[in-house]
Design a protein around this motif. Structure first.
Motif, mmCIF file in Angstrom:
data_model
loop_
_atom_site.group_PDB
_atom_site.id
_atom_site.type_symbol
_atom_site.label_atom_id
_atom_site.label_comp_id
_atom_site.label_asym_id
_atom_site.label_seq_id
_atom_site.Cartn_x
_atom_site.Cartn_y
_atom_site.Cartn_z
ATOM 1 N N ILE A 16 -44.094 -4.194 54.985
ATOM 2 C CA ILE A 16 -43.679 -3.523 53.478
ATOM 3 C C ILE A 16 -43.583 -4.675 52.468
ATOM 4 C CG2 ILE A 16 -41.147 -2.918 54.619
ATOM 5 C CD1 ILE A 16 -40.012 -4.771 53.604
ATOM 6 N N LYS A 17 -44.585 -5.601 52.985
ATOM 7 C CA LYS A 17 -45.070 -6.798 52.152
ATOM 8 C C LYS A 17 -45.497 -6.122 51.318
ATOM 9 C CE LYS A 17 -46.277 -10.581 54.840
ATOM 10 N NZ LYS A 17 -46.599 -11.282 55.127
ATOM 11 N N SER A 66 -37.456 -3.097 45.727
ATOM 12 C CA SER A 66 -36.497 -3.826 45.753
ATOM 13 C C SER A 66 -36.465 -3.431 47.383
ATOM 14 C CB SER A 66 -35.307 -2.760 45.022
ATOM 15 O OG SER A 66 -34.405 -3.557 45.320
ATOM 16 N N LYS A 67 -35.898 -5.144 47.985
ATOM 17 C CA LYS A 67 -36.154 -5.180 48.881
ATOM 18 C C LYS A 67 -34.904 -6.271 49.994
ATOM 19 C CE LYS A 67 -41.253 -5.452 49.645
ATOM 20 N NZ LYS A 67 -41.463 -5.379 48.535
ATOM 21 N N ASN A 68 -33.765 -5.113 48.934
ATOM 22 C CA ASN A 68 -32.547 -7.027 49.374
ATOM 23 C C ASN A 68 -31.235 -5.998 50.100
ATOM 24 O OD1 ASN A 68 -31.992 -4.874 47.131
ATOM 25 N ND2 ASN A 68 -30.450 -5.058 46.182
ATOM 26 N N PHE A 69 -32.052 -6.026 51.602
ATOM 27 C CA PHE A 69 -31.356 -4.896 52.221
ATOM 28 C C PHE A 69 -30.516 -5.998 53.304
ATOM 29 C CE2 PHE A 69 -34.799 -2.511 52.059
ATOM 30 C CZ PHE A 69 -34.422 -1.146 52.260
ATOM 31 N N LYS A 86 -30.965 2.832 50.239
ATOM 32 C CA LYS A 86 -31.759 1.954 49.396
ATOM 33 C C LYS A 86 -33.783 2.872 49.366
ATOM 34 C CE LYS A 86 -28.802 -1.797 49.560
ATOM 35 N NZ LYS A 86 -28.264 -3.458 49.280
ATOM 36 N N LEU A 87 -33.898 2.312 50.275
ATOM 37 C CA LEU A 87 -34.819 2.928 51.556
ATOM 38 C C LEU A 87 -35.344 5.158 50.469
ATOM 39 C CD1 LEU A 87 -36.199 2.435 54.583
ATOM 40 C CD2 LEU A 87 -37.323 1.910 52.705
ATOM 41 N N THR A 88 -35.040 5.582 50.247
ATOM 42 C CA THR A 88 -34.584 7.200 50.483
ATOM 43 C C THR A 88 -35.132 7.248 49.043
ATOM 44 O OG1 THR A 88 -31.982 8.073 50.293
ATOM 45 C CG2 THR A 88 -33.877 7.856 52.729
ATOM 46 N N THR A 89 -34.257 6.711 47.723
ATOM 47 C CA THR A 89 -33.792 6.875 46.342
ATOM 48 C C THR A 89 -35.147 6.421 45.993
ATOM 49 O OG1 THR A 89 -32.225 4.412 46.521
ATOM 50 C CG2 THR A 89 -31.461 7.027 46.323
ATOM 51 N N GLN A 90 -35.676 5.414 46.505
ATOM 52 C CA GLN A 90 -36.927 4.573 45.561
ATOM 53 C C GLN A 90 -38.733 5.233 46.736
ATOM 54 O OE1 GLN A 90 -37.762 -0.117 45.519
ATOM 55 N NE2 GLN A 90 -36.241 0.304 47.142
ATOM 56 N N ILE A 102 -28.046 0.382 42.933
ATOM 57 C CA ILE A 102 -29.471 1.723 42.745
ATOM 58 C C ILE A 102 -30.215 2.460 41.807
ATOM 59 C CG2 ILE A 102 -28.799 1.171 45.361
ATOM 60 C CD1 ILE A 102 -28.751 4.275 45.389
ATOM 61 N N GLU A 103 -31.058 2.507 41.575
ATOM 62 C CA GLU A 103 -32.078 3.453 40.091
ATOM 63 C C GLU A 103 -31.723 4.995 41.062
ATOM 64 O OE1 GLU A 103 -32.287 3.039 37.036
ATOM 65 O OE2 GLU A 103 -31.688 1.082 37.524
#
Length: 240
Positions: free
Chosen positions: A21-22, A29-32, A69-73, A100-101
């Motif tokens: 994912i880098k 947003s990578k705050n998992f 957090k993945l699916t919404t982005q 989340i947005e």
């Protein structure tokens, strides 16, 4: 020894996920927080790869959490897609949604959880089998067709405390076959290390075979285990 092996698998997935994912175009947003009952690294890695390379159009997510957090982005970046997330707890929806947005093409739906008795044809003699389900989910989804279904809810146990495992867990998927499946699809179920999810998937396979739907299956494993069922078009996902 077994726990050490699983921790090593989890650590490997963590390293590969962070490298993967880098330079992601869409995962900003990578705050998992991948710990305890939340999604683990093997789950989040395979889900990211499927989203990034398969580009699903219509996504159903059962259970609000770290995967969201993945699916919404993904939905926010790829406007051709639609995301439907089902969650039983309105308090959790309100709390999680603040962080989340949620794009216009994503919809989080609160759906009550009910305790049901599994159909008699699947029961063990002289034993009542109960399971938690999202109430009337098939009526909420109507005739929508999904090419990616993520199953991480509702909870896979029927009492707490103490935890009493369910013989069949997260069985809403049965009602979606074949009416809510796209011609080509991927189904991911989390917690496949538990007997309830294993039994549920066994019946999923029976239903797919009954409908003459050709499919393949594989498992990813870290600290927790996921089962992925997929049609012929997506068989190469096994090598991710």
């Amino acid at each position: 020894m077994k726990n050490e092996r699983l921790r090593n698998l989890e650590n490997n997935y963590a390293f590969v996920f962070h490298d993967t994912i880098k330079e992601s175009r869409w995962l900003k947003s990578k705050n998992f927080s991948l710990i305890n009952a939340a999604s683990n690294y093997s789950f989040i890695y395979i889900l990211y790869r499927i989203l990034d390379e398969m580009k699903p159009v219509n996504i159903l997510e059962m259970g609000l959490g770290q995967t969201t957090k993945l699916t919404t982005q993904y939905a926010d970046y790829f406007k051709f897609s639609n995301l439907t997330t089902i969650e039983g707890d309105q308090v959790w929806i309100d709390s999680f949604s603040k962080n989340i947005e949620i794009p216009d093409n994503a919809n989080i739906i609160q759906c009550d959880i009910e305790r049901v008795v599994i159909d008699e044809s699947l029961e063990i003699p002289n034993k009542t089998i109960e399971s938690n389900r999202y109430k009337n989910l098939d009526k909420i989804l109507k005739d929508e067709k999904f090419d990616l279904i993520i199953i991480d809810g509702p909870q896979g146990f029927i009492d707490y405390p103490p935890i009493k495992s369910s013989t069949y867990s997260r069985t809403n998927i049965w009602d979606l076959i074949p009416e809510n499946l796209a011609d080509e699809f991927i189904i991911i179920i989390d917690d496949y290390d538990r007997i309830g999810e294993q039994n549920t998937i066994k019946h999923v396979e029976e239903l797919l075979n009954k409908e003459n739907i050709r499919f393949d299956k594989f498992v990813t494993k870290g600290l927790k285990t996921q089962c992925i069922i997929l049609t012929e078009k997506y068989k190469f996902v096994k090598w991710f």
